[in-house]
Each structure stands twice: as C-alpha cells, then as structure tokens.
Write a protein that holds these residues in place. Structure first.
Motif, mmCIF file in Angstrom:
data_model
loop_
_atom_site.group_PDB
_atom_site.id
_atom_site.type_symbol
_atom_site.label_atom_id
_atom_site.label_comp_id
_atom_site.label_asym_id
_atom_site.label_seq_id
_atom_site.Cartn_x
_atom_site.Cartn_y
_atom_site.Cartn_z
ATOM 1 N N ARG A 197 0.889 -1.213 -0.300
ATOM 2 C CA ARG A 197 0.086 0.003 -0.073
ATOM 3 C C ARG A 197 0.864 1.442 -0.086
ATOM 4 O O ARG A 197 0.638 2.482 -0.641
ATOM 5 C CB ARG A 197 -0.893 0.078 1.221
ATOM 6 N N CYS A 198 1.902 1.228 0.569
ATOM 7 C CA CYS A 198 2.664 2.456 0.908
ATOM 8 C C CYS A 198 3.984 2.617 0.013
ATOM 9 O O CYS A 198 4.643 3.740 -0.164
ATOM 10 C CB CYS A 198 3.454 2.582 2.454
ATOM 11 N N ARG A 199 4.230 1.565 -0.641
ATOM 12 C CA ARG A 199 5.330 1.454 -1.698
ATOM 13 C C ARG A 199 6.570 2.172 -1.262
ATOM 14 O O ARG A 199 7.246 2.808 -2.058
ATOM 15 C CB ARG A 199 4.788 2.306 -3.062
ATOM 16 N N VAL A 200 7.353 1.748 -0.112
ATOM 17 C CA VAL A 200 8.592 2.297 0.227
ATOM 18 C C VAL A 200 9.471 1.288 -0.120
ATOM 19 O O VAL A 200 9.027 -0.030 -0.569
ATOM 20 C CB VAL A 200 8.356 2.372 1.914
ATOM 21 N N ASN A 201 10.477 1.541 -0.043
ATOM 22 C CA ASN A 201 11.786 0.653 -0.302
ATOM 23 C C ASN A 201 12.524 -0.052 0.799
ATOM 24 O O ASN A 201 13.259 -0.927 0.748
ATOM 25 C CB ASN A 201 12.723 1.320 -1.253
ATOM 26 N N THR A 202 12.187 0.314 1.841
ATOM 27 C CA THR A 202 12.820 -0.285 3.120
ATOM 28 C C THR A 202 11.638 -0.605 4.330
ATOM 29 O O THR A 202 11.059 0.502 4.462
ATOM 30 C CB THR A 202 13.811 0.683 3.595
ATOM 31 N N LEU A 203 11.674 -1.513 4.759
ATOM 32 C CA LEU A 203 10.601 -1.638 6.065
ATOM 33 C C LEU A 203 11.600 -1.629 7.293
ATOM 34 O O LEU A 203 12.700 -2.536 7.288
ATOM 35 C CB LEU A 203 10.086 -3.163 5.899
ATOM 36 N N GLN A 204 11.102 -0.801 8.407
ATOM 37 C CA GLN A 204 11.771 -0.798 9.714
ATOM 38 C C GLN A 204 10.690 -1.524 10.601
ATOM 39 O O GLN A 204 9.584 -0.915 10.901
ATOM 40 C CB GLN A 204 12.286 0.549 9.945
#
Length: 232
Positions: A86-93
């Motif tokens: 949904r958010c289309r980020v390149n990194t998950l923290q």
C-alpha cells in the motif's frame, strides 16, 4: 545498504531523518543530504504517526537513491507485506519483534525491499538479541531506546539516550549496517558517533520545534555529524 567504510577509517555516517510528516519535510531532509527518511505508521505510542495514504504520497516523491523507511509495529509478516504494497516504500523498519512469519518470507514476497530490524537497547541481553537477528539475514539493525515490556509498548521516539557502550559492542559483533537512534541531538551526535561508530544515525525529536522539522536544527546536526574525525 552496504557498509562501504573501511574498518580503520571514519567517514560521516548516513543520516536518516525520521518522523517525516509532509512532502515538504521530506524534500528539506533530502536537500540537506539525508540518505533516508522515516515514515511512521500506526504505533501504540510515540510521535510522528501519519496515515498510510500520506506515507504513500510522500514515498512517491522520494528519489530512488534515498531510503524510504516505513516504520511498522505490525508483528505478522503477511500484514507487513500488505502495508508495504500500500505504501510503496523501499525499506521496512520493524520496530517490534515478529511473532508470525520469518524474514525469508519478506525476501520471497518483496524482492528488492530492504529489511531493518529495530533492537531496543535495554541491557546486555540486547547484544545477544542483535546477534541472533543479524544471523537471520536482515539488511540492517537500528538501535533505539524503546521498551517492549511496558503495558503500552515504547517502540521509538522516546527522546532518550541508551547505553552507547552496548551499542558499540553490537556494531562490532554483527557485521551488518547499524543505525544508532535514541535521544540524538546536534549537541551529542558527534560524541555518539565517536563512541559507537555506526553505519548511520537516526533522529526525530532532536530536529523538531513545535512538532515541525526545524531547518536550523537539521543544519546544526549535520555540521556536528561531519565534524567527527578518526579518533575513537
């Protein structure tokens, strides 16, 4: 997120500006040299939370060379995978511990997406936890000052400094990039870098005035960050 520094050479750590609220704040951080920005989704406590729709809107504006970190307190891999899509980020923290699924599940479902696990440094046991997580193949660690044992978990944004001696031990032990977070400010970040020697530093409340990213504090933080020499 490869650590390119030689072990005997200190270069300025990467800067991650967290708790980004708007497109304008993201652009300000990137313009001042931030290598990553943090976007905080729903949390049990702490500052900086924004909606997933706003996270997605901000993430779309971030250059591909800059890390877009989604901070998630979800503990189920399937839920976190859905958040990323949904958010289309390149990194998950991941700011809490997984209780369903594995890091390998992320690799299969989200090729090319980096995984950074937060470790809340509460004592010597945090070294064992960090080493265990590193062995499972995450791309990096982020050392913070939360407390997962409280009735309402603290998962970041506390403004507290933890024991940098333990953080240094973690950096030396794990062999993967480590970001240092927790109570960093323009007046203490240089000493934190000297003591810990992290791959990157992460800052939220230390750069804000009345809840907004303060350009003067950001500039002062970067000056301090770049002032560190090779002496440890």
């Amino acid at each position: 997120m490869r650590d390119e520094r030689a072990s005997n050479q200190m270069t300025p750590p990467r800067l991650k500006v967290c708790c980004i609220q708007t497109v304008e704040e993201a652009r300000l951080a990137v313009a001042h040299g931030a290598a990553a920005v943090g976007l905080v989704s729903k949390m049990p406590s702490g500052p900086g939370m924004i909606s997933e729709s706003r996270i997605s809107s901000i993430a779309r504006t971030i250059p591909p060379s800059v890390g877009s970190f989604l901070l998630t307190s979800a503990r189920r891999v399937v839920e976190i995978i859905a958040q990323q899509r949904r958010c289309r980020v390149n990194t998950l923290q991941l700011v809490d511990r997984l209780d369903e699924g594995t890091y390998d599940d992320f690799r299969e479902a989200l090729p090319g997406i980096s995984i950074v696990q937060a470790i809340h440094v509460v004592g010597e046991e945090s070294l064992d936890e960090a080493c265990d997580v590193a062995r499972r193949g995450v791309d990096g660690l982020l050392l913070d000052s939360g407390n997962v044992r409280l009735p309402v978990k603290e998962l970041g944004g506390t403004g507290r400094v933890h024991d940098w001696r333990i953080s240094r031990q973690i950096v030396e032990a794990v062999g993967i990039p480590v970001f240092l977070a927790g109570g960093l400010r323009p007046d203490n970040v240089a000493e934190a870098i000297r003591q810990v020697r992290p791959f990157g530093v992460d800052v939220c409340s230390g750069l804000r005035t009345d809840g907004k990213l303060d350009e003067s504090k950001l500039s002062a933080f970067i000056r301090s960050l770049r002032s560190v020499d090779d002496r440890a």
